[in-house]
Scaffold this motif. Structure first.
Motif, PDB file in Angstrom:
ATOM      1  N   ARG A 102     -22.047 -37.290  22.326  1.00 29.38           N
ATOM      2  CA  ARG A 102     -21.629 -36.290  21.345  1.00 29.38           C
ATOM      3  C   ARG A 102     -22.183 -34.946  21.770  1.00 29.38           C
ATOM      4  NH1 ARG A 102     -23.403 -40.084  17.088  1.00 29.38           N
ATOM      5  NH2 ARG A 102     -21.653 -41.501  16.897  1.00 29.38           N
ATOM      6  N   ARG A 103     -21.313 -33.968  21.883  1.00 36.57           N
ATOM      7  CA  ARG A 103     -21.730 -32.649  22.340  1.00 36.57           C
ATOM      8  C   ARG A 103     -22.579 -31.966  21.266  1.00 36.57           C
ATOM      9  NH1 ARG A 103     -19.682 -29.106  26.155  1.00 36.57           N
ATOM     10  NH2 ARG A 103     -18.071 -30.580  26.734  1.00 36.57           N
ATOM     11  N   PRO A 104     -23.808 -31.558  21.602  1.00 34.66           N
ATOM     12  CA  PRO A 104     -24.616 -30.887  20.579  1.00 34.66           C
ATOM     13  C   PRO A 104     -24.045 -29.498  20.300  1.00 34.66           C
ATOM     14  CG  PRO A 104     -25.752 -30.878  22.683  1.00 34.66           C
ATOM     15  CD  PRO A 104     -24.483 -31.647  22.894  1.00 34.66           C
ATOM     16  N   PHE A 105     -24.194 -29.010  19.065  1.00 30.81           N
ATOM     17  CA  PHE A 105     -23.714 -27.683  18.714  1.00 30.81           C
ATOM     18  C   PHE A 105     -24.637 -26.651  19.351  1.00 30.81           C
ATOM     19  CE2 PHE A 105     -23.857 -23.921  15.956  1.00 30.81           C
ATOM     20  CZ  PHE A 105     -22.529 -23.542  16.042  1.00 30.81           C
ATOM     21  N   LEU A 106     -24.077 -25.833  20.229  1.00 32.57           N
ATOM     22  CA  LEU A 106     -24.899 -24.835  20.912  1.00 32.57           C
ATOM     23  C   LEU A 106     -24.889 -23.541  20.106  1.00 32.57           C
ATOM     24  CD1 LEU A 106     -24.043 -25.144  24.698  1.00 32.57           C
ATOM     25  CD2 LEU A 106     -26.066 -25.935  23.483  1.00 32.57           C
ATOM     26  N   GLY A 107     -26.049 -23.065  19.748  1.00 33.28           N
ATOM     27  CA  GLY A 107     -26.108 -21.791  19.050  1.00 33.28           C
ATOM     28  C   GLY A 107     -25.856 -20.666  20.035  1.00 33.28           C
ATOM     29  N   ARG A 108     -25.740 -19.469  19.513  1.00 31.64           N
ATOM     30  CA  ARG A 108     -25.580 -18.314  20.400  1.00 31.64           C
ATOM     31  C   ARG A 108     -26.066 -17.091  19.655  1.00 31.64           C
ATOM     32  NH1 ARG A 108     -19.242 -18.719  20.496  1.00 31.64           N
ATOM     33  NH2 ARG A 108     -19.770 -20.796  19.829  1.00 31.64           N
ATOM     34  N   HIS A 109     -26.187 -15.997  20.374  1.00 29.91           N
ATOM     35  CA  HIS A 109     -26.593 -14.771  19.713  1.00 29.91           C
ATOM     36  C   HIS A 109     -25.445 -14.207  18.891  1.00 29.91           C
ATOM     37  CE1 HIS A 109     -30.569 -14.432  21.246  1.00 29.91           C
ATOM     38  NE2 HIS A 109     -30.163 -14.652  22.471  1.00 29.91           N
ATOM     39  N   HIS A 110     -25.770 -13.657  17.770  1.00 27.48           N
ATOM     40  CA  HIS A 110     -24.816 -12.990  16.907  1.00 27.48           C
ATOM     41  C   HIS A 110     -24.162 -11.854  17.702  1.00 27.48           C
ATOM     42  CE1 HIS A 110     -23.480 -10.359  13.618  1.00 27.48           C
ATOM     43  NE2 HIS A 110     -23.530 -11.436  12.841  1.00 27.48           N
ATOM     44  N   ILE A 111     -22.905 -11.588  17.393  1.00 26.36           N
ATOM     45  CA  ILE A 111     -22.166 -10.589  18.162  1.00 26.36           C
ATOM     46  C   ILE A 111     -22.864  -9.221  18.146  1.00 26.36           C
ATOM     47  CG2 ILE A 111     -20.604 -10.220  16.181  1.00 26.36           C
ATOM     48  CD1 ILE A 111     -19.873  -9.664  19.931  1.00 26.36           C
ATOM     49  N   GLU A 112     -23.501  -8.909  17.027  1.00 22.96           N
ATOM     50  CA  GLU A 112     -24.192  -7.616  16.979  1.00 22.96           C
ATOM     51  C   GLU A 112     -25.423  -7.616  17.893  1.00 22.96           C
ATOM     52  OE1 GLU A 112     -24.926  -6.064  13.098  1.00 22.96           O
ATOM     53  OE2 GLU A 112     -25.749  -4.218  13.906  1.00 22.96           O
TER      54      GLU A 112
END
Ligand code: DAH
Length: 343
Positions: A102-112
């Motif tokens: 199961r692919r873990p949910f990868l966070g990312r930096h907010h667009i701002e």
């Protein structure tokens, strides 16, 4: 019949039956039959009063011993049956190593944040150092030292959240950071880029919110001219927008710069034709800028006869909107994953 013999019979029969119970259901039936309220050993207890007085202690003791033996045997068998069931299941269910994980949910930096980092990357590559200053400011730093004395009408440009402690407020712009940086570095020349959250007590709308980030730019040194400002900002605009958009500098007014200007970029939503986002003008303002006012230089600890400088202030939220054609600045802060995961 002799109760002691009867107890021995109960014990033997109980254990024999228990040996035959090999699943959860038959074990439960056994428990009710041999340890339940009407179990034979329980009946021995009920009959105890009828036995001759001198035999009662011995019968009682034996009955207890039988009951405990049955209970212990039952617990042991219960465990064994459970373990056997588990083992059976483990051997039956073979581990399929070819099954995709199961692919873990990868966070990312907010667009701002992404945009902010891009802005900082561009300016640091030009030799500006990142500088941080407080969200809570004094009235002097936010206004007075920036050439906006008490009761000056220019204060109306920044509707302010005041703290309950007199003299303190939430900074309405990152410009007070200019004073902090100058006071730290004077009389050496200084080049800083200063990111941070700002707060304004005003009506939220498609282009502004009561809380937003800004990036401030400040350069103080010898012989700094308006041409340095223009060149720096043009280079920045080319790099952040990838040389796609037209820009213009428009004369403006800020108390802390003289002369002052605003930099506009062509509206990406309508390609300069005029729409609701640019209020029909075809242009979007992305920053205020100008040459640092001599009074501000003085408050920062520089001799305005020897030093000049330029400053600028922009909102990375605005710049993110332009780069990604985002229509409403509030979508940046509503934290709707369907919006945020696009970037
Ligand atoms: N502080 C201004 C504001 O929040 C923006 C600004 C304008 C900053 C001109 C500057 C400047 O440094 O030179 O509206």
């Amino acid at each position: 019949m002799d109760e002691l013999q009867e107890l021995e019979r109960i014990r033997r029969e109980g254990l024999e039956r228990l040996a035959e119970a090999n699943d959860a259901a038959s074990l439960e039936a056994w428990r009710v039959a041999y340890l339940g309220r009407n179990a034979p050993v329980m009946q021995v207890f009920s009959r105890l009063g009828q036995a001759p007085k001198e035999l009662r202690p011995q019968i009682g003791q034996s009955a207890n011993a039988v009951k405990q033996a049955l209970e212990a045997a039952y617990q042991e068998k219960l465990e064994a049956v459970r373990r056997a069931a588990l083992e059976e299941e483990l051997t039956r269910q073979k581990l399929d190593v070819t099954l995709p994980g199961r692919r873990p949910f990868l966070g990312r930096h907010h667009i701002e944040t992404q945009t902010m980092r891009e802005i900082l990357r561009i300016f640091t590559s030009m030799g500006f150092q990142v500088y941080s200053s407080p969200d809570i400011e004094t009235d002097e730093y936010n206004f007075t030292y920036l050439n906006i004395p008490p009761h000056h009408p220019a204060r109306d440009m920044w509707d302010t959240f005041y703290l309950t402690t007199p003299g303190l407020l939430l900074r309405t712009h990152t410009s007070p950071g200019q004073i902090h940086a100058m006071r730290q570095f004077a009389p050496e020349p200084v080049r800083v880029v200063l990111p941070g959250m700002c707060y304004r007590y005003e009506q939220a709308g498609a282009r502004k919110d009561i809380q937003f980030t800004q990036v401030e730019l400040l350069a103080v040194g010898y012989d700094i001219t308006f041409a340095d400002l223009k060149g720096t900002l043009q280079d920045f605009a080319d790099r952040i927008f990838g040389e796609r958009l037209r820009t213009r500098l428009r004369p403006s007014y800020f108390p802390f710069t003289e002369p002052s200007a605003e930099m506009d970029v062509e509206c990406v939503i309508c390609n300069g034709k005029g729409c609701s986002v640019c209020k029909g003008s075809g242009w979007l303002e992305i920053m205020g800028c100008g040459l640092v006012h001599p009074v501000v230089l003085q408050h920062g600890g520089y001799d305005p006869a020897k030093f000049t400088g330029f400053a600028a202030g922009m909102g990375p939220g605005r710049i993110a909107m332009l780069r990604h054609a985002i229509q409403d600045i509030r979508s940046l802060y509503e934290n709707d994953v369907r919006f945020l995961e696009q970037f």
